[in-house]
Write a protein that holds these residues in place. Structure first.
Motif, short mmCIF file in Angstrom:
data_model
loop_
_atom_site.label_atom_id
_atom_site.label_comp_id
_atom_site.label_asym_id
_atom_site.label_seq_id
_atom_site.Cartn_x
_atom_site.Cartn_y
_atom_site.Cartn_z
N SER A 1 55.38 35.56 41.94
CA SER A 1 55.39 34.42 42.87
C SER A 1 54.26 34.52 43.88
CB SER A 1 56.74 34.35 43.59
OG SER A 1 56.84 35.36 44.57
N ARG A 2 53.83 35.73 44.17
CA ARG A 2 52.71 35.89 45.11
C ARG A 2 51.36 35.89 44.41
NH1 ARG A 2 56.96 37.36 47.39
NH2 ARG A 2 57.28 37.48 49.64
N LYS A 3 51.39 35.69 43.09
CA LYS A 3 50.15 35.63 42.31
C LYS A 3 49.27 36.85 42.48
CE LYS A 3 49.76 30.53 42.29
NZ LYS A 3 51.20 30.40 42.20
N ILE A 4 49.91 38.02 42.49
CA ILE A 4 49.15 39.26 42.60
C ILE A 4 48.54 39.60 41.24
CG2 ILE A 4 49.27 41.72 43.16
CD1 ILE A 4 49.78 39.82 45.54
N ASP B 1 41.19 42.90 33.01
CA ASP B 1 40.49 42.39 31.82
C ASP B 1 39.26 41.57 32.21
OD1 ASP B 1 40.43 41.90 28.90
OD2 ASP B 1 40.68 39.82 29.56
N LEU B 2 38.11 41.98 31.70
CA LEU B 2 36.84 41.33 32.05
C LEU B 2 36.80 39.87 31.60
CD1 LEU B 2 33.92 41.34 33.05
CD2 LEU B 2 33.24 42.33 30.86
N GLU B 3 37.31 39.59 30.40
CA GLU B 3 37.26 38.21 29.89
C GLU B 3 38.07 37.27 30.76
OE1 GLU B 3 35.12 37.62 27.58
OE2 GLU B 3 34.73 39.78 27.54
N GLU B 4 39.27 37.71 31.10
CA GLU B 4 40.15 36.91 31.95
C GLU B 4 39.50 36.68 33.33
OE1 GLU B 4 42.88 35.40 31.40
OE2 GLU B 4 43.87 35.14 33.35
N PHE B 5 38.94 37.73 33.88
CA PHE B 5 38.25 37.68 35.17
C PHE B 5 37.15 36.62 35.10
CE2 PHE B 5 34.96 39.97 37.96
CZ PHE B 5 35.57 39.62 39.16
N SER B 6 36.36 36.68 34.05
CA SER B 6 35.24 35.77 33.86
C SER B 6 35.71 34.31 33.71
CB SER B 6 34.48 36.21 32.61
OG SER B 6 33.41 35.33 32.38
N ARG B 7 36.76 34.11 32.92
CA ARG B 7 37.31 32.76 32.73
C ARG B 7 37.77 32.15 34.04
NH1 ARG B 7 39.46 34.79 27.91
NH2 ARG B 7 41.38 35.47 28.92
N ARG B 8 38.44 32.96 34.83
CA ARG B 8 38.99 32.42 36.08
C ARG B 8 37.90 32.16 37.10
NH1 ARG B 8 44.31 35.47 37.63
NH2 ARG B 8 44.16 33.87 39.24
N LEU B 9 36.90 33.01 37.16
CA LEU B 9 35.79 32.78 38.08
C LEU B 9 35.09 31.46 37.75
CD1 LEU B 9 34.23 36.35 38.32
CD2 LEU B 9 35.33 35.07 40.17
N ALA B 10 34.94 31.19 36.46
CA ALA B 10 34.22 29.99 36.02
C ALA B 10 34.92 28.70 36.46
CB ALA B 10 34.05 30.02 34.51
N LYS B 11 36.19 28.80 36.79
CA LYS B 11 36.95 27.60 37.16
C LYS B 11 36.98 27.34 38.66
CE LYS B 11 40.68 28.72 34.77
NZ LYS B 11 41.97 28.69 34.04
N ASP C 1 41.54 37.17 47.75
CA ASP C 1 42.84 36.49 47.69
C ASP C 1 43.86 37.16 46.76
OD1 ASP C 1 42.69 35.50 45.09
OD2 ASP C 1 42.14 33.48 45.68
N GLN C 2 43.50 38.28 46.18
CA GLN C 2 44.40 39.15 45.40
C GLN C 2 44.79 38.60 44.03
OE1 GLN C 2 45.03 42.31 46.97
NE2 GLN C 2 43.52 41.30 48.26
N SER C 3 44.35 37.38 43.70
CA SER C 3 44.81 36.78 42.45
C SER C 3 43.97 37.22 41.25
CB SER C 3 44.81 35.26 42.57
OG SER C 3 43.48 34.78 42.72
N LEU C 4 42.69 37.49 41.46
CA LEU C 4 41.82 37.92 40.36
C LEU C 4 42.05 39.39 40.04
CD1 LEU C 4 38.50 36.30 41.60
CD2 LEU C 4 39.80 35.57 39.60
N VAL C 5 42.20 40.16 41.11
CA VAL C 5 42.43 41.60 40.99
C VAL C 5 43.11 42.03 42.30
CG1 VAL C 5 40.11 42.13 41.89
CG2 VAL C 5 41.35 43.85 40.54
#
Length: 275
Positions: A129-132, A142-152, A163-167
DNA sequence: ATAGATGTTACTGA
DNA sequence: ATCAGTAACATCTA
């Protein structure tokens, strides 16, 4: 005090000093810090044994016989252990006395820290719920996931990493160090980072937080003398708090700006914004 | 001497 | 959705 390395240092200290102890008495002198209700909190802790102290991001998880105490130190929270007498201190807010007469005491000048008592089955949902995000380890991050989320996202990369959501686990000190290592400008938009920069940020995050843990965290500004506050990471910082000093890489003066409300240190020569 | 800053997060309103 | 600002609080400094 805490970003991930400091919290990890506290976790280790707590396991060393209070694992196996049984809570006999609880005294709370600042009720608002207990987010799940102070009365039930005090009641439910009585007779509970500390089985293990774990950590998720910057959160401490104190596993007890029937519950889990989630403790967040926010800006200035600390734990102190006293074998017998507890000295007076206006910033002591939570007192846990064990059956052997020793005490664990929570101290927090600014009173931002929080405690919550959950059922063991509720822990996963709590962090969801806190999106940690993932722990900053090769195994979890995971690098791929990190990359996908940054791109958005158009967020400045520093704010996004904080903000703790990426890592999970970066705070204002370590994030500046990570950006310096990866040679990324703190205000660079997340979706404008090159693939190389994304890879560097991923790697630097894992390395910097790991180094912080190895050095026992940083001891900066606040005093020592509490659990886990004997770290030496402050001796390895390259940009945080180094305003006006020479960049270790190119000798240009480190500058300080404000970004997302936080003091932000970087090398204007090595960390260039583009896009 | 007072404004601003301080290792954080969650909530509000635009 | 997303983002900037703000609030929770106490202390230190420029």
């Amino acid at each position: 005090m805490p970003e991930l390395p400091e919290v990890e240092t506290v976790r280790r200290g707590l396991n060393r000093l209070v694992r196996g102890k049984v809570i006999e008495k609880v005294k709370m002198t600042y009720s608002p810090m207990v987010k799940t209700g102070v009365d039930t909190f005090c009641q439910d802790l009585l007779g509970q044994e500390i089985l293990d102290v774990d950590r998720r991001g910057k959160y401490l998880l104190i596993y007890l016989t029937d519950h889990v105490l989630i403790s967040h130190l926010r800006m200035e929270g600390k734990y102190n252990f006293f074998p017998d007498q507890v000295p007076a201190n206006k910033h002591f807010h939570a007192f846990f006395t064990f059956t052997d007469g020793s005490s664990l005491v929570y101290q927090d000048v600014r009173k931002f820290g929080t405690m919550e008592l959950l059922g063991k089955a509720d822990v996963e949902a709590y962090f969801l719920s806190r999106k940690i995000g993932p722990e900053p380890t090769e195994a979890d991050f995971d690098l791929e996931e990190f990359s996908r989320r940054l791109a958005k996202s158009k967020k400045p990369i520093k704010s996004h990493l904080l903000d703790q959501s990426l890592v999970a686990g970066l705070g204002n000190i370590y994030v500046d160090e990570v950006l310096f290592r990866a040679q990324v400008h703190p205000a660079q938009a997340s979706n404008q980072l090159s693939a190389e920069q994304v890879t560097s940020l991923h790697q630097a995050t894992i390395e910097v937080l790991q180094l912080g843990i190895e050095k026992g965290g940083s001891t900066i500004r606040t005093y020592k003398n509490a659990l886990g506050m004997d770290g030496t990471m402050q001796d390895y910082l390259q940009v945080y708090g180094k305003t006006g000093q020479a960049c270790p890489r190119c000798q240009t003066e480190i500058v300080k700006i404000k970004l997302g409300g936080r003091g932000t240190h970087f090398c204007p020569q090595c960390q260039v914004k583009y896009g």
